[in-house]
Design an enzyme around this catalytic site. Structure first.
Site, mmCIF file in Angstrom:
data_model
loop_
_atom_site.group_PDB
_atom_site.id
_atom_site.type_symbol
_atom_site.label_atom_id
_atom_site.label_comp_id
_atom_site.label_asym_id
_atom_site.label_seq_id
_atom_site.Cartn_x
_atom_site.Cartn_y
_atom_site.Cartn_z
ATOM 1 N N ALA A 66 0.629 -1.169 0.119
ATOM 2 C CA ALA A 66 0.189 -0.314 -0.026
ATOM 3 C C ALA A 66 0.759 1.623 -0.317
ATOM 4 O O ALA A 66 2.463 1.492 0.468
ATOM 5 C CB ALA A 66 -1.198 0.359 1.347
ATOM 6 N N GLY A 112 0.266 -5.579 1.222
ATOM 7 C CA GLY A 112 -0.678 -4.987 0.090
ATOM 8 C C GLY A 112 -0.586 -6.061 -1.234
ATOM 9 O O GLY A 112 -1.540 -6.419 -2.102
ATOM 10 N N GLU A 115 -0.316 -8.873 -0.648
ATOM 11 C CA GLU A 115 -2.065 -9.572 0.018
ATOM 12 C C GLU A 115 -2.971 -9.429 -1.104
ATOM 13 O O GLU A 115 -4.310 -10.167 -1.605
ATOM 14 C CB GLU A 115 -2.344 -8.472 0.898
ATOM 15 C CG GLU A 115 -1.958 -8.958 2.388
ATOM 16 C CD GLU A 115 -2.719 -7.320 2.845
ATOM 17 O OE1 GLU A 115 -1.697 -6.054 2.450
ATOM 18 O OE2 GLU A 115 -2.907 -7.985 4.072
ATOM 19 N N GLU A 135 4.498 -4.941 7.664
ATOM 20 C CA GLU A 135 3.605 -4.204 8.320
ATOM 21 C C GLU A 135 3.867 -3.814 9.837
ATOM 22 O O GLU A 135 3.987 -2.567 9.950
ATOM 23 C CB GLU A 135 2.411 -4.468 8.308
ATOM 24 C CG GLU A 135 1.475 -4.239 6.756
ATOM 25 C CD GLU A 135 1.565 -5.450 5.614
ATOM 26 O OE1 GLU A 135 2.022 -6.470 5.821
ATOM 27 O OE2 GLU A 135 1.006 -5.075 5.050
#
Ligand code: COA
Length: 258
Positions: A66, A112, A115, A135
């Site tokens: 992200a 992300g 993911e 993260e």
């Protein structure tokens, strides 16, 4: 579609989505997530598209996570909303798409990025790919499904190790751990995905959509996957594709799925 961060290519029954922010290692900012939602939705509604490949632009990254610059100053409410919207518009959306999605992991797949690859129906990687959920090194936890989908794919112990250490694993380790199905040279990555896609394309899209529902049901809280399998198995019997597929077998010919 007016797209800035995503490229879409369509060839016969196959569509390829390329996340295109190479200078930011294809990090997922808000605009890119919105574009991806629109593109996946549109392609899924197009009956001529039978398989979607998702990959990253350039040779270095699939998606490096992200976009940290966008959420670094978010508060609890904004963080919660970021995760909730992401699940709804992209990660759960892709997992539950009726059209099969293959992730072609061509470099870093972090946070992300991993993911998103895990939300796809299966993954193929190039040798240079590196995967991880960094993260906790940023003081946050994976918020786009990583805590759920990683243990489903690699088992609880390995997932805990990856999440807690925030370390990256190599493509070959990812294959040994069941996170990716194949590892190939970068130049062979898209050709292999296309080859797999072509095998899928020959089969009944109606049946594949039902199978995706049934497989996913086992990973949905409070839903008994076996009941959904029974239901979707029954539903198949009412489709034209089922009639065509079984008749073709009995008549010793190739099926012609409309
Ligand atoms: N969010 C925002 N920008 C990112 C990004 C991310 N997740 N990942 C990379 N970028 C940007 C960098 O800030 C840099 O931008 P700049 O040139 O404007 O400074 C550019 O992409 C290239 O990255 P850089 O760090 O210079 O490349 P590198 O080869 O030295 O390192 C990584 C590659 C992947 C190891 C490193 O970029 C990294 O650790 N990224 C963050 C990964 C992460 O924590 N993801 C999870 C987020 S929750």
């Amino acid at each position: 579609m007016n797209l800035e961060n995503v490229l879409v290519e369509q060839k016969d029954n196959l569509a390829t989505i390329t996340i295109n922010r190479p200078t930011k290692l294809n990090a997922l900012n808000k605009a890119t997530i919105e574009e991806l939602h629109l593109v996946f939705k549109t392609l899924n509604e197009d009956n001529s598209v039978k398989v979607i490949i998702v990959t990253g632009s350039g040779e270095k990254a699939f998606v490096a996570g992200a976009d940290i610059s966008e959420f670094a100053d978010f508060n609890v409410e904004e963080g919660t909303e970021l995760s909730r919207k992401g699940h709804e518009n992209l990660f759960d959306f892709v997992q539950n798409l009726g059209t099969p999605v293959i992730a072609a992991v061509n470099g870093f797949a972090l946070g992300g990025g991993l993911e998103l690859a895990m939300a796809a129906h299966f993954r193929v990687a190039s040798f240079n790919a590196k995967m991880g959920l960094p993260e906790v090194s940023l003081g946050v936890i994976p918020g786009y499904g990583g805590t759920q989908r990683l243990p489903q794919l690699v088992g609880k112990g390995k997932a805990m190790e990856m999440i807690m250490t925030a370390a990256m694993i190599s493509a070959e380790e990812a294959k040994d751990w069941g996170l990716v199905n194949y590892v190939v040279e970068q130049k062979e990555l898209i050709p292999l995905c296309e080859k797999l896609a072509n095998k899928i394309i020959n089969n009944s899209s109606v049946a594949i959509e039902a199978a995706i529902k049934a497989v996913n049901a086992n990973y949905t809280n409070c839903v008994n996957g076996f009941s959904v399998e029974i239901e979707q198995f029954g539903v198949s019997f009412g489709t034209e594709d089922f009639k065509e597929g079984t008749s073709a077998f009995l008549e010793k010919r190739k099926p012609n799925f409309e």
